[in-house]
Design a protein around this motif. Structure first.
Motif, mmCIF file in Angstrom:
data_model
loop_
_atom_site.group_PDB
_atom_site.id
_atom_site.type_symbol
_atom_site.label_atom_id
_atom_site.label_comp_id
_atom_site.label_asym_id
_atom_site.label_seq_id
_atom_site.Cartn_x
_atom_site.Cartn_y
_atom_site.Cartn_z
ATOM 1 N N MET A 190 0.825 -1.211 0.000
ATOM 2 C CA MET A 190 0.000 0.000 0.000
ATOM 3 C C MET A 190 0.855 1.254 0.000
ATOM 4 N N THR A 191 0.260 2.361 -0.439
ATOM 5 C CA THR A 191 0.891 3.668 -0.225
ATOM 6 C C THR A 191 -0.065 4.500 0.624
ATOM 7 N N ALA A 192 0.500 5.433 1.380
ATOM 8 C CA ALA A 192 -0.350 6.313 2.199
ATOM 9 C C ALA A 192 0.352 7.635 2.438
ATOM 10 N N ILE A 269 -2.795 -1.269 -3.021
ATOM 11 C CA ILE A 269 -3.780 -0.220 -2.746
ATOM 12 C C ILE A 269 -3.053 1.126 -2.703
ATOM 13 N N GLY A 270 -3.386 1.985 -3.635
ATOM 14 C CA GLY A 270 -2.747 3.307 -3.689
ATOM 15 C C GLY A 270 -3.629 4.327 -2.988
ATOM 16 N N VAL A 271 -3.306 4.597 -1.741
ATOM 17 C CA VAL A 271 -4.095 5.583 -0.999
ATOM 18 C C VAL A 271 -3.374 6.925 -0.963
ATOM 19 N N ALA A 272 -2.069 6.907 -1.180
ATOM 20 C CA ALA A 272 -1.286 8.139 -1.056
ATOM 21 C C ALA A 272 -1.769 9.224 -2.008
ATOM 22 N N ALA A 273 -1.659 10.450 -1.545
ATOM 23 C CA ALA A 273 -1.902 11.610 -2.400
ATOM 24 C C ALA A 273 -0.540 11.966 -2.998
ATOM 25 N N VAL A 274 -0.278 11.372 -4.150
ATOM 26 C CA VAL A 274 1.045 11.505 -4.763
ATOM 27 C C VAL A 274 1.116 12.804 -5.571
ATOM 28 N N ALA A 275 2.216 13.531 -5.424
ATOM 29 C CA ALA A 275 2.372 14.776 -6.196
ATOM 30 C C ALA A 275 2.462 14.435 -7.673
ATOM 31 N N ASP A 276 1.669 15.104 -8.484
ATOM 32 C CA ASP A 276 1.705 14.840 -9.920
ATOM 33 C C ASP A 276 2.983 15.401 -10.548
ATOM 34 N N TYR A 277 3.527 16.457 -9.920
ATOM 35 C CA TYR A 277 4.718 17.102 -10.488
ATOM 36 C C TYR A 277 5.815 17.269 -9.450
ATOM 37 N N ASN A 301 5.654 13.512 -12.506
ATOM 38 C CA ASN A 301 6.059 12.308 -11.775
ATOM 39 C C ASN A 301 5.443 11.079 -12.436
ATOM 40 N N PRO A 302 6.063 9.911 -12.239
ATOM 41 C CA PRO A 302 5.437 8.710 -12.779
ATOM 42 C C PRO A 302 4.154 8.409 -12.010
ATOM 43 N N ASP A 303 3.187 7.758 -12.665
ATOM 44 C CA ASP A 303 1.955 7.352 -11.980
ATOM 45 C C ASP A 303 2.174 5.952 -11.415
ATOM 46 N N ILE A 304 2.248 5.860 -10.110
ATOM 47 C CA ILE A 304 2.583 4.593 -9.453
ATOM 48 C C ILE A 304 1.486 3.555 -9.683
ATOM 49 N N LEU A 305 0.253 3.985 -9.430
ATOM 50 C CA LEU A 305 -0.873 3.051 -9.546
ATOM 51 C C LEU A 305 -1.009 2.520 -10.978
ATOM 52 N N ALA A 306 -0.955 3.436 -11.955
ATOM 53 C CA ALA A 306 -1.105 3.007 -13.352
ATOM 54 C C ALA A 306 0.035 2.069 -13.740
ATOM 55 N N VAL A 318 -6.263 -1.439 -6.262
ATOM 56 C CA VAL A 318 -7.321 -0.550 -5.783
ATOM 57 C C VAL A 318 -6.771 0.870 -5.768
ATOM 58 N N GLY A 319 -7.507 1.791 -6.379
ATOM 59 C CA GLY A 319 -7.070 3.181 -6.383
ATOM 60 C C GLY A 319 -7.996 4.040 -5.555
ATOM 61 N N PHE A 320 -7.529 5.209 -5.213
ATOM 62 C CA PHE A 320 -8.345 6.205 -4.532
ATOM 63 C C PHE A 320 -8.388 7.430 -5.429
ATOM 64 N N ALA A 321 -9.447 8.180 -5.327
ATOM 65 C CA ALA A 321 -9.505 9.431 -6.076
ATOM 66 C C ALA A 321 -10.093 10.500 -5.175
ATOM 67 N N ALA A 333 -13.538 8.345 -14.899
ATOM 68 C CA ALA A 333 -12.511 8.523 -15.940
ATOM 69 C C ALA A 333 -11.160 8.039 -15.416
ATOM 70 N N LYS A 334 -10.890 8.323 -14.170
ATOM 71 C CA LYS A 334 -9.616 7.933 -13.556
ATOM 72 C C LYS A 334 -9.497 6.415 -13.471
ATOM 73 N N ARG A 335 -10.581 5.763 -13.110
ATOM 74 C CA ARG A 335 -10.548 4.300 -12.992
ATOM 75 C C ARG A 335 -10.266 3.657 -14.351
ATOM 76 N N ARG A 337 -8.779 5.169 -16.968
ATOM 77 C CA ARG A 337 -7.442 5.540 -17.437
ATOM 78 C C ARG A 337 -6.376 4.686 -16.745
ATOM 79 N N LYS A 338 -6.532 4.471 -15.457
ATOM 80 C CA LYS A 338 -5.509 3.738 -14.707
ATOM 81 C C LYS A 338 -5.733 2.224 -14.758
ATOM 82 N N LYS A 339 -6.879 1.823 -15.321
ATOM 83 C CA LYS A 339 -7.214 0.397 -15.495
ATOM 84 C C LYS A 339 -7.157 -0.385 -14.184
HETATM 85 O O1 C5P Z 1 -4.502 10.983 -10.609
HETATM 86 P P1 C5P Z 1 -4.800 10.982 -9.177
HETATM 87 O O2 C5P Z 1 -3.638 11.442 -8.347
HETATM 88 O O3 C5P Z 1 -6.025 11.724 -8.759
HETATM 89 O O4 C5P Z 1 -5.092 9.454 -8.842
HETATM 90 C C1 C5P Z 1 -5.345 8.983 -7.578
HETATM 91 C C2 C5P Z 1 -4.890 7.558 -7.434
HETATM 92 O O5 C5P Z 1 -3.700 7.308 -8.156
HETATM 93 C C3 C5P Z 1 -4.546 7.252 -5.998
HETATM 94 O O6 C5P Z 1 -4.817 5.901 -5.780
HETATM 95 C C4 C5P Z 1 -3.078 7.588 -5.951
HETATM 96 O O7 C5P Z 1 -2.418 6.929 -4.886
HETATM 97 C C5 C5P Z 1 -2.605 7.116 -7.290
HETATM 98 N N1 C5P Z 1 -1.460 7.859 -7.851
HETATM 99 C C6 C5P Z 1 -0.250 7.221 -8.025
HETATM 100 N N2 C5P Z 1 0.813 7.896 -8.576
HETATM 101 C C7 C5P Z 1 0.689 9.171 -8.968
HETATM 102 C C8 C5P Z 1 -0.546 9.834 -8.792
HETATM 103 C C9 C5P Z 1 -1.600 9.153 -8.219
HETATM 104 O O8 C5P Z 1 -0.135 6.065 -7.673
HETATM 105 N N3 C5P Z 1 1.725 9.802 -9.486
#
Ligand code: C5P
Length: 393
Positions: A190-192, A269-277, A301-306, A318-321, A333-335, A337-339
């Protein structure tokens, strides 16, 4: 967890004072507590303290005639859902392992029909003593749950293994005993929390995620029997008991830690609020106030969940939004896109930094709303929802 009847045995160690706090926490969590003590325990803390905290009569004597059939040694454990002895001294562990029944606690343990838990507390040398280790191994083999002990400073001034777990940890472990083991044998990654992208030596870009939802979910997965690895951004939260936590700062550190473990995970399970940039022109030293306003350049930044979801042998993802508006539309749309098969969507205003949350679940079948609840209760509910969707092991 629903309210339980808990029989708490207190034996004669310094940690008996922590059993008073443990009693208070159990009562506060809604449980019914009855306390039994050894004679030695009453030398550390008086029965009156436990009576006041539990609101129930305290028993310390095998010959106490108060139970209606005068059989305290049978009666008290028969009405309990669990019997926990905290602190459990080396002497009591010895008695339990050998079936000695010469005081109220050892007799109750022998005559019980409910599960037995012991929380050992003793000097490190006494804990390591081979005779004690044999007794503990025997108790484990007999199906007794052993909580702890922890390592650290001891009342005697020595440092080592033998400290009783803290009351909060005991409560957490005890409540977990009653949770259905829906994730037994599964590895959960998981991430948090938030991430932190440095701008210079002291400043950075982060967000208001507290990590509470992710930590609650880590705890709930562990309670359900999973082996949990929690990759956590900076939060002030203590690591849940029995969870392996890997601390990271930036999104790329989180990405690296997750990808190192993703291959062996059954569930991600990606719960973290990951910085997009992140900051492209990060300064090595603290930026000084000068004539011109510094310009911060960002890169993605790379998308970890995707990334995890697209691995050839991807774990169940499992993703969070978190959205501040148009929740269903954006989350759906997010679900896609991230499949990911399951996405938990929440409004920022109702979720971030708060103790409660209200979510929408999105999967191939559509969406459905869960009512607002405490994050720990929601986490337990999410584990049920997740377990119901998992492919067979
Ligand atoms: O795109 P957004 O950040 O809203 O997507 C939310 C989901 O994607 C969360 O589950 C979050 O942990 C994950 N995420 C990720 N890597 C990123 C951005 C979001 O894993 N760079």
């Amino acid at each position: 967890m629903s309210a339980r009847r808990i029989l708490l045995g207190v034996t004669g160690g310094v940690a008996a004072y922590k059993a008073a706090e443990f009693t208070r926490l159990l009562v506060k969590a809604g449980h019914t507590v009855e306390v039994v003590m050894t004679e030695a325990a009453t030398r550390f803390v008086t029965p009156v303290t436990f009576q006041a905290l539990s609101g129930n009569a305290v028993y310390a004597d095998l010959w106490d005639p108060r139970p209606h059939n005068a059989m305290a040694h049978i009666e008290l454990s028969r009405r309990a859902d669990v019997f926990i002895i905290a602190p459990a001294t080396a002497n009591t562990l010895y008695k339990l392992a050998h079936g000695v029944s010469d005081d109220l606690i050892s007799t109750l343990a022998a005559a019980r029909t409910c599960p037995l838990v012991v929380a050992p507390a003793m000097n490190r040398q006494m804990w390591a003593n081979p005779a004690n280790q044999r007794n503990v191994a025997q108790l484990r083999a007999d199906g007794v749950q052993v909580f702890g002990p922890a390592s650290g400073e001891q009342a005697c001034g020595e440092v080592g293994e033998g400290r009783m777990l803290e009351p909060e940890q005991l409560l957490e472990r005890l409540e977990a005993l009653f949770v259905p083991q829906r994730l037994a044998g599964r590895k959960v990654l998981m991430t948090a929390g938030p991430t932190f992208e440095p701008i210079d030596a002291v400043r950075g870009i982060t967000n208001i995620s507290s990590g509470k939802m992710g930590y609650a979910l880590a705890r709930a997965c562990r309670n359900a029997g999973a082996e949990v690895t929690l990759v956590s951004g900076p939060t002030g939260l203590p690591c849940p008991e029995g969870v392996q936590r890997l601390d990271v700062g930036t999104a790329r550190e989180m990405y690296d830690a997750v990808l190192r473990h993703a291959g062996s995970a059954d569930i991600f399970i990606g719960v973290a609020a990951v910085a997009d940039y992140r900051v492209r022109n990060r300064a090595e030293h603290k930026l000084k106030k000068g004539d011109s306003v510094p310009v911060i350049e960002l890169e993605e930044n790379p998308d970890i969940l995707a990334t995890v979801a697209s691995l050839p042998a991807a774990p169940f993802c499992v993703g969070f939004a978190a959205e501040s508006r148009n929740l269903l539309e954006y989350a759906d749309a997010k679900r896609r896109r991230k499949k990911v098969p399951l996405l938990v969507a929440n409004l920022v205003q109702k979720a971030m930094g708060r103790d409660t949350n209200e979510v929408l679940l999105l999967d191939d079948a559509g969406s459905h709303a869960l009512p607002e609840m405490d994050k720990q209760a929601l986490a337990a509910r999410l584990v049920e929802e997740l377990a119901a969707r998992l492919p067979p092991a």
